[in-house]
Motif scaffolding. Structure first.
Motif, PDB file in Angstrom:
ATOM      1  N   UNK A   1       0.840  -1.204   0.000  1.00 45.75           N
ATOM      2  CA  UNK A   1       0.000   0.000   0.000  1.00 45.75           C
ATOM      3  C   UNK A   1       0.872   1.251   0.000  1.00 45.75           C
ATOM      4  N   UNK A   2       1.982   1.201   0.723  1.00 48.44           N
ATOM      5  CA  UNK A   2       2.914   2.333   0.715  1.00 48.44           C
ATOM      6  C   UNK A   2       3.427   2.595  -0.701  1.00 48.44           C
TER       7      UNK A   2
ATOM      8  N   UNK B   1       1.825   1.995  -3.512  1.00 48.58           N
ATOM      9  CA  UNK B   1       0.751   2.671  -4.249  1.00 48.58           C
ATOM     10  C   UNK B   1       0.603   4.125  -3.799  1.00 48.58           C
ATOM     11  N   UNK B   2       0.842   4.371  -2.527  1.00 48.25           N
ATOM     12  CA  UNK B   2       0.783   5.745  -2.007  1.00 48.25           C
ATOM     13  C   UNK B   2       1.837   6.620  -2.684  1.00 48.25           C
ATOM     14  N   UNK B   3       3.025   6.064  -2.854  1.00 46.62           N
ATOM     15  CA  UNK B   3       4.087   6.806  -3.547  1.00 46.62           C
ATOM     16  C   UNK B   3       3.640   7.174  -4.960  1.00 46.62           C
ATOM     17  N   UNK B   4       3.065   6.210  -5.662  1.00 46.22           N
ATOM     18  CA  UNK B   4       2.634   6.455  -7.042  1.00 46.22           C
ATOM     19  C   UNK B   4       1.440   7.397  -7.117  1.00 46.22           C
ATOM     20  N   UNK B   5       0.694   7.531  -6.025  1.00 48.90           N
ATOM     21  CA  UNK B   5      -0.473   8.421  -6.046  1.00 48.90           C
ATOM     22  C   UNK B   5      -0.072   9.873  -6.266  1.00 48.90           C
ATOM     23  N   UNK B   6       1.181  10.192  -5.989  1.00 52.32           N
ATOM     24  CA  UNK B   6       1.629  11.573  -6.166  1.00 52.32           C
ATOM     25  C   UNK B   6       1.759  11.950  -7.637  1.00 52.32           C
TER      26      UNK B   6
END
Length: 256
Positions: free
Chosen positions: A188-189, A191-196
């Motif tokens: 999940x972390x 995916x969080x990075x890619x959310x930026x």
């Protein structure tokens, strides 16, 4: 990196029981795998990931300062952005030390850095969400801000819940479900990075990194300067005045 480590352990090593796995543990922690042959990869990829991610934070702050993406409208928003960067740096340091200090020889340091890493990025995400919530009030027309806000808010709640579950399960020595929680937290972390990437869409769409907000600011600045020069009507009045002056001078020169 995570997928590669998981495949190495489950396929190449046939889910071998690694030190320091518990006798009843069948699912390896990420740190269990990273403490052996893959530790150089663990260190390199972990460091690259967090350094790149922290650079994203700094870049986002710079682009907001330039007006390439929605500008901060108050000092408080800038403070929130700065705090997000600070806690991201703390999380980054935690992960780098975590990868260097394996859980075989440095278990206490490793566990402490794991807490620092998770807490650092969750707190950082809280400040980012807070900043985006304030930005959304001033830029209601920017749908990307709302989307990004909800993604990051979901990350906070999911990661916080999983981190609590991980801590409780580890304390109860239920290592298999705890290991599952750790893997899920890590993915999940990622995916969080890619959310930026969503946050940089306005910058990509803007030619020469000049956003609509910047153009508006420039126009407002020109209007203010015109009024300061004695033209209450702003730029149109000043342009009309100069045009009429040029026409008058042209007629005078022809008459002469």
């Amino acid at each position: 990196m995570l997928l590669g480590m998981l495949l190495w352990w489950s396929v190449k090593e046939n889910s071998v029981h690694l030190v320091p796995m518990d006798a009843n543990q069948h699912i390896a922690y990420i740190s269990d795998i990273g403490a052996h042959q893959l530790q150089p990869l663990f260190i390199a990829m972990g460091t690259t990931t967090v350094v790149s991610f922290t650079t994203v934070f700094a870049t986002e702050r710079w682009l907001r300062h330039r007006g390439t993406i929605a500008r901060n409208t108050s000092w408080f928003q800038k403070l929130l952005s700065t705090l997000a960067i600070v806690f991201a740096l703390i999380g980054m340091i935690g992960l780098i030390i975590l990868t260097c200090k394996n859980n075989i020889h440095y278990s206490t340091t490793h566990d402490a850095c794991l807490v620092v890493f998770i807490a650092g990025y969750i707190i950082s995400a809280i400040f980012v969400c807070w900043e985006y919530q304030r930005l959304g009030i001033h830029y209601r027309q920017h749908r990307i801000l709302r989307i990004s806000f909800w993604i990051k808010l979901a990350f906070i709640f999911i990661e916080l819940g999983l981190a609590i579950a991980f801590g409780i399960l580890s304390h109860q020595k239920r290592y298999n479900p705890a290991a599952v929680c750790e893997w899920v937290i890590s993915f999940i972390y990622t995916f969080y990075v890619w959310s930026y990437a969503i946050d940089f869409i306005p910058a990509v769409r803007t030619q020469h990194y000049a956003s609509k907000e910047t153009e508006i600011d420039m126009a407002e600045g020109m209007e203010a300067e015109s009024r300061m020069r004695g033209y209450p009507g702003g730029v149109p009045q000043e342009q009309a005045t100069y045009s009429s002056t040029s026409v008058t001078r042209g007629q005078e020169s022809r008459n002469f």
